[in-house]
Design a protein around this motif. Sequence first.
Motif, PDB file in Angstrom:
ATOM      1  N   GLU A  42      20.875  41.725  37.746  1.00 39.03           N
ATOM      2  CA  GLU A  42      19.500  41.471  38.242  1.00 39.03           C
ATOM      3  C   GLU A  42      19.089  40.262  38.527  1.00 39.03           C
ATOM      4  OE1 GLU A  42      18.913  42.399  33.810  1.00 39.03           O
ATOM      5  OE2 GLU A  42      20.420  42.748  35.509  1.00 39.03           O
ATOM      6  N   HIS A  43      19.652  39.299  37.624  1.00 38.67           N
ATOM      7  CA  HIS A  43      19.444  37.815  37.552  1.00 38.67           C
ATOM      8  C   HIS A  43      20.122  36.822  38.250  1.00 38.67           C
ATOM      9  CE1 HIS A  43      15.956  39.205  34.955  1.00 38.67           C
ATOM     10  NE2 HIS A  43      16.805  39.434  33.937  1.00 38.67           N
ATOM     11  N   VAL A  44      21.583  37.257  38.195  1.00 42.35           N
ATOM     12  CA  VAL A  44      22.468  36.341  38.907  1.00 42.35           C
ATOM     13  C   VAL A  44      22.652  36.646  40.239  1.00 42.35           C
ATOM     14  CG1 VAL A  44      24.942  35.766  38.606  1.00 42.35           C
ATOM     15  CG2 VAL A  44      23.839  36.336  36.543  1.00 42.35           C
ATOM     16  N   LEU A  45      22.527  35.684  41.191  1.00 41.45           N
ATOM     17  CA  LEU A  45      22.341  35.831  42.588  1.00 41.45           C
ATOM     18  C   LEU A  45      23.952  36.030  42.994  1.00 41.45           C
ATOM     19  CD1 LEU A  45      19.639  32.950  43.539  1.00 41.45           C
ATOM     20  CD2 LEU A  45      19.566  35.609  43.701  1.00 41.45           C
ATOM     21  N   GLY A  46      24.860  35.345  42.362  1.00 41.50           N
ATOM     22  CA  GLY A  46      26.211  35.069  42.683  1.00 41.50           C
ATOM     23  C   GLY A  46      26.848  34.202  41.771  1.00 41.50           C
ATOM     24  N   ILE A  47      28.167  33.953  41.953  1.00 40.46           N
ATOM     25  CA  ILE A  47      28.769  32.980  40.863  1.00 40.46           C
ATOM     26  C   ILE A  47      29.735  32.286  41.752  1.00 40.46           C
ATOM     27  CG2 ILE A  47      28.280  34.306  38.791  1.00 40.46           C
ATOM     28  CD1 ILE A  47      31.268  35.270  38.960  1.00 40.46           C
ATOM     29  N   HIS A  48      30.333  31.085  41.196  1.00 42.90           N
ATOM     30  CA  HIS A  48      31.668  30.309  41.462  1.00 42.90           C
ATOM     31  C   HIS A  48      32.253  30.252  40.133  1.00 42.90           C
ATOM     32  CE1 HIS A  48      34.242  26.922  42.358  1.00 42.90           C
ATOM     33  NE2 HIS A  48      34.092  27.089  43.820  1.00 42.90           N
ATOM     34  N   THR A  49      33.580  30.623  40.306  1.00 40.65           N
ATOM     35  CA  THR A  49      34.428  30.058  39.197  1.00 40.65           C
ATOM     36  C   THR A  49      35.838  29.838  39.401  1.00 40.65           C
ATOM     37  OG1 THR A  49      35.154  31.221  36.980  1.00 40.65           O
ATOM     38  CG2 THR A  49      35.156  32.543  39.056  1.00 40.65           C
ATOM     39  N   THR A  50      36.469  28.851  38.590  1.00 39.77           N
ATOM     40  CA  THR A  50      37.718  28.645  38.677  1.00 39.77           C
ATOM     41  C   THR A  50      38.437  29.284  37.580  1.00 39.77           C
ATOM     42  OG1 THR A  50      37.538  26.622  37.029  1.00 39.77           O
ATOM     43  CG2 THR A  50      37.149  26.128  39.263  1.00 39.77           C
ATOM     44  N   PHE A  51      37.872  30.494  36.961  1.00 30.89           N
ATOM     45  CA  PHE A  51      38.856  31.237  36.187  1.00 30.89           C
ATOM     46  C   PHE A  51      38.465  32.797  36.346  1.00 30.89           C
ATOM     47  CE2 PHE A  51      38.697  33.710  31.960  1.00 30.89           C
ATOM     48  CZ  PHE A  51      40.170  33.515  31.526  1.00 30.89           C
ATOM     49  N   ALA A  52      39.351  33.346  37.066  1.00 33.28           N
ATOM     50  CA  ALA A  52      38.848  34.888  37.694  1.00 33.28           C
ATOM     51  C   ALA A  52      39.943  35.545  37.166  1.00 33.28           C
ATOM     52  CB  ALA A  52      39.120  34.778  39.068  1.00 33.28           C
ATOM     53  N   GLU A  53      39.712  36.028  35.652  1.00 35.78           N
ATOM     54  CA  GLU A  53      40.786  36.891  35.045  1.00 35.78           C
ATOM     55  C   GLU A  53      40.643  38.262  35.715  1.00 35.78           C
ATOM     56  OE1 GLU A  53      42.119  38.137  30.426  1.00 35.78           O
ATOM     57  OE2 GLU A  53      40.434  36.473  30.861  1.00 35.78           O
ATOM     58  N   GLY A  54      41.733  38.934  36.057  1.00 37.30           N
ATOM     59  CA  GLY A  54      41.866  40.376  36.369  1.00 37.30           C
ATOM     60  C   GLY A  54      42.024  40.992  35.133  1.00 37.30           C
ATOM     61  N   PRO A  55      41.355  42.377  35.211  1.00 35.23           N
ATOM     62  CA  PRO A  55      41.600  43.301  34.181  1.00 35.23           C
ATOM     63  C   PRO A  55      43.261  43.404  33.563  1.00 35.23           C
ATOM     64  CG  PRO A  55      40.614  44.393  35.706  1.00 35.23           C
ATOM     65  CD  PRO A  55      41.085  43.252  36.378  1.00 35.23           C
ATOM     66  N   PRO A  56      43.418  43.664  32.367  1.00 39.45           N
ATOM     67  CA  PRO A  56      44.882  43.647  31.955  1.00 39.45           C
ATOM     68  C   PRO A  56      45.520  44.991  32.464  1.00 39.45           C
ATOM     69  CG  PRO A  56      43.420  44.662  30.312  1.00 39.45           C
ATOM     70  CD  PRO A  56      42.534  44.198  31.193  1.00 39.45           C
ATOM     71  N   GLY A  57      46.966  44.828  32.532  1.00 43.15           N
ATOM     72  CA  GLY A  57      47.723  46.028  32.978  1.00 43.15           C
ATOM     73  C   GLY A  57      48.142  46.080  34.358  1.00 43.15           C
ATOM     74  N   LEU A  58      47.767  44.970  35.218  1.00 45.61           N
ATOM     75  CA  LEU A  58      48.249  45.348  36.595  1.00 45.61           C
ATOM     76  C   LEU A  58      49.348  45.002  36.886  1.00 45.61           C
ATOM     77  CD1 LEU A  58      44.914  43.424  37.813  1.00 45.61           C
ATOM     78  CD2 LEU A  58      44.880  45.788  37.454  1.00 45.61           C
ATOM     79  N   THR A  59      49.777  45.559  38.126  1.00 44.61           N
ATOM     80  CA  THR A  59      51.204  45.336  38.540  1.00 44.61           C
ATOM     81  C   THR A  59      51.662  44.456  39.196  1.00 44.61           C
ATOM     82  OG1 THR A  59      52.954  46.711  39.599  1.00 44.61           O
ATOM     83  CG2 THR A  59      50.858  46.915  40.292  1.00 44.61           C
ATOM     84  N   THR A  60      52.794  43.575  39.279  1.00 47.07           N
ATOM     85  CA  THR A  60      52.880  42.835  40.267  1.00 47.07           C
ATOM     86  C   THR A  60      53.674  43.133  41.595  1.00 47.07           C
ATOM     87  OG1 THR A  60      55.127  42.329  39.482  1.00 47.07           O
ATOM     88  CG2 THR A  60      53.604  41.103  38.073  1.00 47.07           C
ATOM     89  N   ASP A  61      53.576  44.464  41.830  1.00 51.56           N
ATOM     90  CA  ASP A  61      54.052  45.107  42.752  1.00 51.56           C
ATOM     91  C   ASP A  61      53.057  44.664  43.999  1.00 51.56           C
ATOM     92  OD1 ASP A  61      56.032  46.377  41.547  1.00 51.56           O
ATOM     93  OD2 ASP A  61      55.152  48.453  41.466  1.00 51.56           O
ATOM     94  N   PRO A  77      44.608  39.931  44.477  1.00 50.64           N
ATOM     95  CA  PRO A  77      44.616  41.355  44.454  1.00 50.64           C
ATOM     96  C   PRO A  77      44.185  41.607  42.914  1.00 50.64           C
ATOM     97  CG  PRO A  77      46.719  40.810  45.529  1.00 50.64           C
ATOM     98  CD  PRO A  77      46.172  39.490  45.196  1.00 50.64           C
ATOM     99  N   TRP A  78      44.559  40.826  42.237  1.00 48.89           N
ATOM    100  CA  TRP A  78      44.238  41.109  40.677  1.00 48.89           C
ATOM    101  C   TRP A  78      42.630  40.998  40.572  1.00 48.89           C
ATOM    102  CZ3 TRP A  78      48.428  39.374  36.687  1.00 48.89           C
ATOM    103  CH2 TRP A  78      49.689  39.817  36.828  1.00 48.89           C
ATOM    104  N   ALA A  79      42.217  39.646  40.989  1.00 45.04           N
ATOM    105  CA  ALA A  79      40.879  39.180  40.930  1.00 45.04           C
ATOM    106  C   ALA A  79      39.910  40.202  41.537  1.00 45.04           C
ATOM    107  CB  ALA A  79      40.684  37.823  41.368  1.00 45.04           C
TER     108      ALA A  79
END
Length: 390
Positions: free
Chosen positions: A201-220, A344-346
């Motif tokens: 509700e306060h953050v209009l949007g973000i820019h980041t150089t660190f976009a860690e996806g959730p754990p356990g994602l496949t490389t397929d 795809p992970w991000a």
Amino acid sequence: MSHPASDVHPFQARAPEADLDDLRARLAAARLPEAETVRGAAPGRHRWDQGVPLADLVEVVDYWRTGYDWRSFEARLDEIGQFRTTIDGLGIHFLHRRSARADATPLLLTHGWPGSIAEFVDVAGDLADPEDAGAPAFHVVVPSLPGFGYSDKPATTGWGTEKIAAAWAELMGRLGYRAFLAHGGDWGGNITTVLAGRFPEHVLGIHTTFAEGPPGLTTDGLTDVERAWTEETRHFWRHRAAYAKQQATRPQTIGYSLVDSPAGLLAWILDKFAEWSDTEDSPFETISRDRILDDVTLYWLTRTGASAARIYYESHNSLDPELRVDVPSAITVYPRDIEKYPLPWARERYRRIVRWRTPDRGGHFPSLEVPGHFVQDLREGLGAVLAERR
């Protein structure tokens, strides 16, 4: 977000001359080890295989003692504008550069470790008051993380990334910025993600150089390049992250050395600037000695080597795997950064990625390594974020 702006006070930092004399005396009396056993290696990254080469450290220590001017950095901070406020009982220091433009958007910039507010002193002015009237302008806010720089050192546990993100939301509201943009890398990227996920509700949007996806994602289904990224990131955490394990488990132990020995503090931080920058032989290929020494001296004079290390104890591997970011997000992955996550992970965490970029140059400290590109990329990324909201 209810505290009045009167809780915000101007701040000036002036190191006692005795502290600077003590620093120079300690540097002159530094007791250094013998040279690394890979000494004599050809110029290149292999020179650093055992850490900071002795010859490089001796050269920087000598310059720090005889040529470096801390007072010019103090003046630079004053020029931008320094303030302090108290949030949840902890004093928070921050830079605040308001734009002269009526159409400026508030922008929160959060640094990481081993960085500091020094990461953004060279770009704050360009972001606030661009020469190009067609470029977006921002009211720039750069806080010092708890335990870093001129922010207070927490006396109890609990100041992890979730609490810091909540404090940042409070800080921006206290400045009159009910809605704002946010950027960060390293811990700053983690905090920016938490901020966007918890306070949409306060953050209009973000820019980041660190976009860690959730754990356990496949490389397929990943491309060869994306698979290489995952291998590089895995290799980093398995073979190059001893500093993080130390600070996450025993920050007090390493803290004694970081607060007592300026040469030791310099080596601990310089090692990361060297390893994480997009350079071939020395971090000074892209970052000036003065700016790195601004960063290191800030840690030294504020005695924050131990307190800054504790952010790892508080928050290492703590990003909520269920946290999702639904505000518009712009993500830039620099080629020599230490953690790179495939698009795809991000997307599994950042649900509205409006801009994704992979530049040809740059590492973990883009605002210092490639400041011109960093500013342009940040403008374009946040421009895409704002366009998405219209």
